[in-house]
Design a protein around this motif. Structure first.
Motif, PDB file in Angstrom:
ATOM      1  N   ILE A 184     -20.320 -39.033  58.342  1.00 51.59           N
ATOM      2  CA  ILE A 184     -19.964 -39.106  59.764  1.00 51.59           C
ATOM      3  C   ILE A 184     -18.662 -39.865  59.960  1.00 51.59           C
ATOM      4  CG2 ILE A 184     -20.677 -40.090  61.990  1.00 51.59           C
ATOM      5  CD1 ILE A 184     -22.024 -37.426  61.301  1.00 51.59           C
ATOM      6  N   GLU A 185     -18.408 -40.889  59.160  1.00 51.27           N
ATOM      7  CA  GLU A 185     -17.153 -41.644  59.273  1.00 51.27           C
ATOM      8  C   GLU A 185     -15.958 -40.728  59.020  1.00 51.27           C
ATOM      9  OE1 GLU A 185     -14.752 -44.938  60.014  1.00 51.27           O
ATOM     10  OE2 GLU A 185     -16.931 -44.912  60.145  1.00 51.27           O
ATOM     11  N   ALA A 186     -16.016 -39.920  57.972  1.00 50.70           N
ATOM     12  CA  ALA A 186     -14.927 -38.996  57.664  1.00 50.70           C
ATOM     13  C   ALA A 186     -14.799 -37.925  58.751  1.00 50.70           C
ATOM     14  CB  ALA A 186     -15.141 -38.346  56.302  1.00 50.70           C
ATOM     15  N   ALA A 187     -15.927 -37.441  59.246  1.00 49.31           N
ATOM     16  CA  ALA A 187     -15.885 -36.449  60.329  1.00 49.31           C
ATOM     17  C   ALA A 187     -15.247 -37.060  61.568  1.00 49.31           C
ATOM     18  CB  ALA A 187     -17.299 -35.943  60.632  1.00 49.31           C
ATOM     19  N   GLY A 188     -15.598 -38.300  61.882  1.00 47.68           N
ATOM     20  CA  GLY A 188     -14.999 -38.984  63.022  1.00 47.68           C
ATOM     21  C   GLY A 188     -13.494 -39.144  62.854  1.00 47.68           C
ATOM     22  N   ASN A 189     -13.053 -39.493  61.641  1.00 45.32           N
ATOM     23  CA  ASN A 189     -11.618 -39.605  61.369  1.00 45.32           C
ATOM     24  C   ASN A 189     -10.914 -38.280  61.615  1.00 45.32           C
ATOM     25  OD1 ASN A 189     -11.872 -42.292  60.606  1.00 45.32           O
ATOM     26  ND2 ASN A 189     -11.926 -41.846  58.422  1.00 45.32           N
ATOM     27  N   ALA A 190     -11.515 -37.185  61.175  1.00 51.33           N
ATOM     28  CA  ALA A 190     -10.911 -35.861  61.343  1.00 51.33           C
ATOM     29  C   ALA A 190     -10.792 -35.505  62.822  1.00 51.33           C
ATOM     30  CB  ALA A 190     -11.729 -34.802  60.599  1.00 51.33           C
ATOM     31  N   ILE A 227     -19.119 -30.141  70.236  1.00 48.99           N
ATOM     32  CA  ILE A 227     -19.692 -30.334  68.902  1.00 48.99           C
ATOM     33  C   ILE A 227     -20.862 -29.382  68.736  1.00 48.99           C
ATOM     34  CG2 ILE A 227     -20.690 -31.981  67.266  1.00 48.99           C
ATOM     35  CD1 ILE A 227     -19.362 -34.224  68.950  1.00 48.99           C
ATOM     36  N   LYS A 228     -20.700 -28.405  67.828  1.00 44.78           N
ATOM     37  CA  LYS A 228     -21.724 -27.390  67.590  1.00 44.78           C
ATOM     38  C   LYS A 228     -22.344 -27.588  66.216  1.00 44.78           C
ATOM     39  CE  LYS A 228     -19.719 -23.469  67.987  1.00 44.78           C
ATOM     40  NZ  LYS A 228     -19.180 -22.138  68.262  1.00 44.78           N
ATOM     41  N   GLY A 229     -23.513 -27.014  66.014  1.00 40.54           N
ATOM     42  CA  GLY A 229     -24.188 -27.070  64.722  1.00 40.54           C
ATOM     43  C   GLY A 229     -25.658 -26.768  64.905  1.00 40.54           C
ATOM     44  N   GLU A 230     -26.310 -26.503  63.799  1.00 37.51           N
ATOM     45  CA  GLU A 230     -27.746 -26.232  63.818  1.00 37.51           C
ATOM     46  C   GLU A 230     -28.509 -27.477  64.280  1.00 37.51           C
ATOM     47  OE1 GLU A 230     -29.188 -23.250  63.083  1.00 37.51           O
ATOM     48  OE2 GLU A 230     -27.153 -22.472  62.893  1.00 37.51           O
ATOM     49  N   LEU A 261     -12.497 -27.381  64.013  1.00 38.90           N
ATOM     50  CA  LEU A 261     -12.710 -28.117  62.774  1.00 38.90           C
ATOM     51  C   LEU A 261     -14.111 -27.812  62.264  1.00 38.90           C
ATOM     52  CD1 LEU A 261     -11.419 -31.724  63.624  1.00 38.90           C
ATOM     53  CD2 LEU A 261     -10.336 -30.069  62.106  1.00 38.90           C
ATOM     54  N   CYS A 262     -14.238 -27.502  60.993  1.00 37.42           N
ATOM     55  CA  CYS A 262     -15.547 -27.351  60.350  1.00 37.42           C
ATOM     56  C   CYS A 262     -15.731 -28.587  59.470  1.00 37.42           C
ATOM     57  CB  CYS A 262     -15.596 -26.083  59.505  1.00 37.42           C
ATOM     58  SG  CYS A 262     -15.470 -24.584  60.476  1.00 37.42           S
ATOM     59  N   LEU A 263     -16.730 -29.401  59.803  1.00 35.19           N
ATOM     60  CA  LEU A 263     -16.903 -30.696  59.158  1.00 35.19           C
ATOM     61  C   LEU A 263     -18.305 -30.853  58.595  1.00 35.19           C
ATOM     62  CD1 LEU A 263     -15.168 -32.866  61.902  1.00 35.19           C
ATOM     63  CD2 LEU A 263     -14.154 -31.988  59.786  1.00 35.19           C
ATOM     64  N   SER A 264     -18.426 -31.726  57.618  1.00 33.63           N
ATOM     65  CA  SER A 264     -19.718 -32.039  57.027  1.00 33.63           C
ATOM     66  C   SER A 264     -20.354 -33.216  57.746  1.00 33.63           C
ATOM     67  CB  SER A 264     -19.542 -32.381  55.546  1.00 33.63           C
ATOM     68  OG  SER A 264     -20.755 -32.876  55.011  1.00 33.63           O
ATOM     69  N   SER A 265     -21.635 -33.093  58.030  1.00 36.60           N
ATOM     70  CA  SER A 265     -22.348 -34.214  58.639  1.00 36.60           C
ATOM     71  C   SER A 265     -22.822 -35.213  57.585  1.00 36.60           C
ATOM     72  CB  SER A 265     -23.538 -33.707  59.452  1.00 36.60           C
ATOM     73  OG  SER A 265     -24.449 -33.024  58.611  1.00 36.60           O
ATOM     74  N   ALA A 266     -22.513 -34.931  56.309  1.00 36.44           N
ATOM     75  CA  ALA A 266     -22.910 -35.843  55.234  1.00 36.44           C
ATOM     76  C   ALA A 266     -22.112 -37.143  55.279  1.00 36.44           C
ATOM     77  CB  ALA A 266     -22.745 -35.167  53.871  1.00 36.44           C
ATOM     78  N   ASP A 324     -21.819 -29.018  59.648  1.00 39.14           N
ATOM     79  CA  ASP A 324     -22.633 -28.373  58.626  1.00 39.14           C
ATOM     80  C   ASP A 324     -23.193 -29.485  57.750  1.00 39.14           C
ATOM     81  OD1 ASP A 324     -23.622 -26.858  56.441  1.00 39.14           O
ATOM     82  OD2 ASP A 324     -22.118 -25.313  56.817  1.00 39.14           O
ATOM     83  N   ARG A 325     -24.325 -29.262  57.160  1.00 41.63           N
ATOM     84  CA  ARG A 325     -24.927 -30.277  56.291  1.00 41.63           C
ATOM     85  C   ARG A 325     -24.331 -30.268  54.889  1.00 41.63           C
ATOM     86  NH1 ARG A 325     -31.160 -29.278  57.919  1.00 41.63           N
ATOM     87  NH2 ARG A 325     -30.840 -29.584  60.126  1.00 41.63           N
ATOM     88  N   GLU A 326     -23.474 -29.310  54.597  1.00 37.65           N
ATOM     89  CA  GLU A 326     -22.868 -29.227  53.270  1.00 37.65           C
ATOM     90  C   GLU A 326     -22.097 -30.507  52.968  1.00 37.65           C
ATOM     91  OE1 GLU A 326     -23.205 -26.754  50.954  1.00 37.65           O
ATOM     92  OE2 GLU A 326     -24.670 -25.952  52.364  1.00 37.65           O
ATOM     93  N   GLU A 327     -22.069 -30.877  51.706  1.00 30.66           N
ATOM     94  CA  GLU A 327     -21.360 -32.080  51.280  1.00 30.66           C
ATOM     95  C   GLU A 327     -19.851 -31.865  51.265  1.00 30.66           C
ATOM     96  OE1 GLU A 327     -22.727 -35.061  50.307  1.00 30.66           O
ATOM     97  OE2 GLU A 327     -24.759 -34.427  50.728  1.00 30.66           O
ATOM     98  N   ILE A 328     -19.422 -30.608  51.194  1.00 31.29           N
ATOM     99  CA  ILE A 328     -17.998 -30.304  51.059  1.00 31.29           C
ATOM    100  C   ILE A 328     -17.344 -30.262  52.434  1.00 31.29           C
ATOM    101  CG2 ILE A 328     -16.331 -28.582  50.273  1.00 31.29           C
ATOM    102  CD1 ILE A 328     -18.541 -27.690  48.261  1.00 31.29           C
ATOM    103  N   MET A 329     -16.220 -30.960  52.557  1.00 32.47           N
ATOM    104  CA  MET A 329     -15.456 -30.939  53.795  1.00 32.47           C
ATOM    105  C   MET A 329     -14.009 -30.655  53.421  1.00 32.47           C
ATOM    106  SD  MET A 329     -15.461 -33.613  56.971  1.00 32.47           S
ATOM    107  CE  MET A 329     -15.087 -35.078  56.078  1.00 32.47           C
ATOM    108  N   LEU A 330     -13.349 -29.861  54.240  1.00 31.59           N
ATOM    109  CA  LEU A 330     -11.949 -29.552  53.980  1.00 31.59           C
ATOM    110  C   LEU A 330     -11.130 -30.831  53.891  1.00 31.59           C
ATOM    111  CD1 LEU A 330     -11.389 -26.631  56.509  1.00 31.59           C
ATOM    112  CD2 LEU A 330     -11.679 -26.452  54.042  1.00 31.59           C
TER     113      LEU A 330
END
Length: 151
Positions: A134-140, A22-25, A127-132, A103-109
């Protein structure tokens, strides 16, 4: 990859014997996503191990991309608002199967578009995911690992 390990700014969690990098700023939610995945897997009985928080050593071993915890960080995790806490270290390395960039962006693929991360000589599913959300990112992440979303 070179013979000596490369230290990168990333977390590593092993889910069902698959390493998820898991990478990110700084402040992007890497530890939050890792802990979210850990709790979901633990409660569903899926084997899960936190390998490293904040720094991960990458190296090639027997033709595979491996990640491991730097010795100075073994058994430690930094929780925002609490600081560095001790934790049980049950696994020190994992074969990397998935690379998540937060990424902190609200948009997620809406759909995974077959992206690959090139790490050294290896191609890893990315996977490039939004941290806005976390539930959706976890699902992905779980879907990318072919695990049921009920995890």
């Amino acid at each position: 990859m070179t013979a000596s390990p490369k230290n990168i700014h990333a977390n590593l969690i092993d889910i069902d014997a698959k390493g998820v990098l898991i990478k990110g700023e700084a402040g992007s939610g890497k530890t939050t996503l890792m802990l979210h995945l850990y709790r979901r897997c633990l409660s569903a009985g899926v084997p899960v191990h936190i390998i490293s928080d904040d720094q991960t050593l990458l190296e090639e071993q027997n033709g595979q991309l491996m990640g491991r915890v730097p010795p100075t960080l073994a058994g430690k995790i930094e929780i925002r608002g609490l600081g560095i806490v001790d934790r049980e270290q049950t696994l020190s390395h994992s074969k990397i199967e998935l690379c998540v960039t937060l990424d902190r962006e609200e948009i997620m693929l809406r759909y995974w578009d077959s992206q690959l991360e090139i790490i050294g000589n290896f191609e890893v599913k990315k996977l490039c995911l939004s941290s806005a959300n976390i539930e959706a990112a976890g699902n992905a992440v779980l879907a990318a690992l072919n695990l049921p979303l009920s995890v």
